[in-house]
Design a protein around this motif. Sequence first.
Motif, mmCIF file in Angstrom:
data_model
loop_
_atom_site.group_PDB
_atom_site.id
_atom_site.type_symbol
_atom_site.label_atom_id
_atom_site.label_comp_id
_atom_site.label_asym_id
_atom_site.label_seq_id
_atom_site.Cartn_x
_atom_site.Cartn_y
_atom_site.Cartn_z
ATOM 1 N N GLU A 293 28.851 -49.150 -35.069
ATOM 2 C CA GLU A 293 28.630 -49.651 -36.356
ATOM 3 C C GLU A 293 28.468 -48.709 -37.519
ATOM 4 O OE1 GLU A 293 25.953 -53.343 -38.366
ATOM 5 O OE2 GLU A 293 25.148 -52.121 -36.495
ATOM 6 N N ARG A 294 27.780 -47.423 -36.931
ATOM 7 C CA ARG A 294 27.433 -46.408 -38.135
ATOM 8 C C ARG A 294 28.887 -45.540 -38.145
ATOM 9 N NH1 ARG A 294 25.812 -40.983 -37.653
ATOM 10 N NH2 ARG A 294 26.067 -40.793 -35.524
ATOM 11 N N LEU A 295 29.709 -45.343 -37.073
ATOM 12 C CA LEU A 295 30.421 -44.161 -37.277
ATOM 13 C C LEU A 295 31.880 -45.015 -37.483
ATOM 14 C CD1 LEU A 295 29.663 -42.068 -34.346
ATOM 15 C CD2 LEU A 295 29.436 -41.330 -36.533
ATOM 16 N N GLN A 296 32.063 -46.268 -37.257
ATOM 17 C CA GLN A 296 33.553 -46.979 -37.539
ATOM 18 C C GLN A 296 34.733 -46.244 -36.762
ATOM 19 O OE1 GLN A 296 33.923 -50.236 -38.679
ATOM 20 N NE2 GLN A 296 31.558 -50.324 -38.248
ATOM 21 N N PRO A 297 34.635 -45.775 -35.634
ATOM 22 C CA PRO A 297 35.585 -45.082 -34.958
ATOM 23 C C PRO A 297 36.707 -45.951 -34.804
ATOM 24 C CG PRO A 297 34.164 -45.720 -33.207
ATOM 25 C CD PRO A 297 33.618 -46.236 -34.298
ATOM 26 N N ASP A 298 37.840 -45.402 -34.712
ATOM 27 C CA ASP A 298 39.336 -45.954 -34.197
ATOM 28 C C ASP A 298 39.433 -46.321 -32.820
ATOM 29 O OD1 ASP A 298 40.275 -45.276 -37.150
ATOM 30 O OD2 ASP A 298 40.416 -43.441 -36.712
ATOM 31 N N LEU A 299 39.046 -45.380 -31.985
ATOM 32 C CA LEU A 299 39.115 -45.498 -30.817
ATOM 33 C C LEU A 299 37.810 -45.296 -29.861
ATOM 34 C CD1 LEU A 299 41.400 -45.967 -28.297
ATOM 35 C CD2 LEU A 299 41.603 -43.514 -28.458
ATOM 36 N N VAL A 300 37.469 -45.922 -28.883
ATOM 37 C CA VAL A 300 36.518 -45.954 -27.921
ATOM 38 C C VAL A 300 37.101 -45.492 -26.465
ATOM 39 C CG1 VAL A 300 34.374 -46.808 -26.876
ATOM 40 C CG2 VAL A 300 34.773 -47.027 -29.160
ATOM 41 N N LEU A 301 36.520 -44.672 -26.083
ATOM 42 C CA LEU A 301 36.721 -44.227 -24.584
ATOM 43 C C LEU A 301 35.428 -44.952 -23.928
ATOM 44 C CD1 LEU A 301 38.971 -42.517 -25.481
ATOM 45 C CD2 LEU A 301 38.269 -40.735 -23.664
ATOM 46 N N LEU A 302 35.818 -46.123 -23.085
ATOM 47 C CA LEU A 302 34.819 -46.931 -22.697
ATOM 48 C C LEU A 302 34.464 -46.957 -21.105
ATOM 49 C CD1 LEU A 302 32.434 -48.935 -23.374
ATOM 50 C CD2 LEU A 302 34.225 -50.779 -23.244
ATOM 51 N N ASP A 303 33.505 -46.664 -20.482
ATOM 52 C CA ASP A 303 32.986 -46.505 -19.197
ATOM 53 C C ASP A 303 32.681 -48.113 -18.918
ATOM 54 O OD1 ASP A 303 32.998 -46.258 -16.540
ATOM 55 O OD2 ASP A 303 31.108 -45.106 -16.615
ATOM 56 N N ILE A 304 33.039 -48.534 -17.729
ATOM 57 C CA ILE A 304 32.708 -50.109 -17.397
ATOM 58 C C ILE A 304 31.350 -50.038 -16.783
ATOM 59 C CG2 ILE A 304 33.244 -52.035 -15.594
ATOM 60 C CD1 ILE A 304 35.385 -51.645 -17.923
#
Length: 222
Positions: free
Chosen positions: A44-55
């Motif tokens: 919410e704070r950074l508004q990234p374009d892409l998240v590398l997400l662990d499960i």
Amino acid sequence: MIKVLIVDDDFMVAKVHAGFIQRTPGFAVVGVAHTGGQALVETERLQPDLVLLDIHLPDINGLELMHQLRDVAPDLDVLVISAAREVETVRKALRGGIVHYLIKPFSQTDLHERLEHYLSAYQGLDASKVEAEQSDVNRVFGLSVSERTLPKGCSVETLELVESALKTAPGDLSAAELAEQLGTSRVSARRYLEYLHDEGALEVRLKYGVGRPERRYVLKGR
């Protein structure tokens, strides 16, 4: 520059991934989170374009978190990086609209290839035009020339020669000119040109003279 947020509960793994990304042109790590709660706040704070997400996160399943992240950043893209190999987990991730699923452990080259594909395909589609061509969609889904359904009697090898001739041509080409250059029939040359036109890769210019106008082909953007 593509802004990336890394979400992984392992501090060392997150650091390694950050190093991989920082060495990939066009990408910048803007934040790291080690729990679902942190990821939600940082997204919410950074508004990234892409998240590398662990499960596997300590406070929430990554696939559940993915939907929450998109609530605060609707245009967010997600690349799953996880040791989770269960087929059902992969299916759920695909249904959730991820851009890729990378199973740990992986090499820097593996991640680099996924990031390059994302940069050229997804971001290129966003910026290129108002309407997408079939070739744009093929690129997003990673469909290569060898996987295309070619017209009857056409070959991948000849198609590549046609594309090469178009790239090196000083201007537009007619089917007759291409046929002479490649040593094929005019009918065959036109079949390849029309296929590429239908794919959205070529523009057609009409040259008027005596009789029917001549169709001339040129790569889009030239």
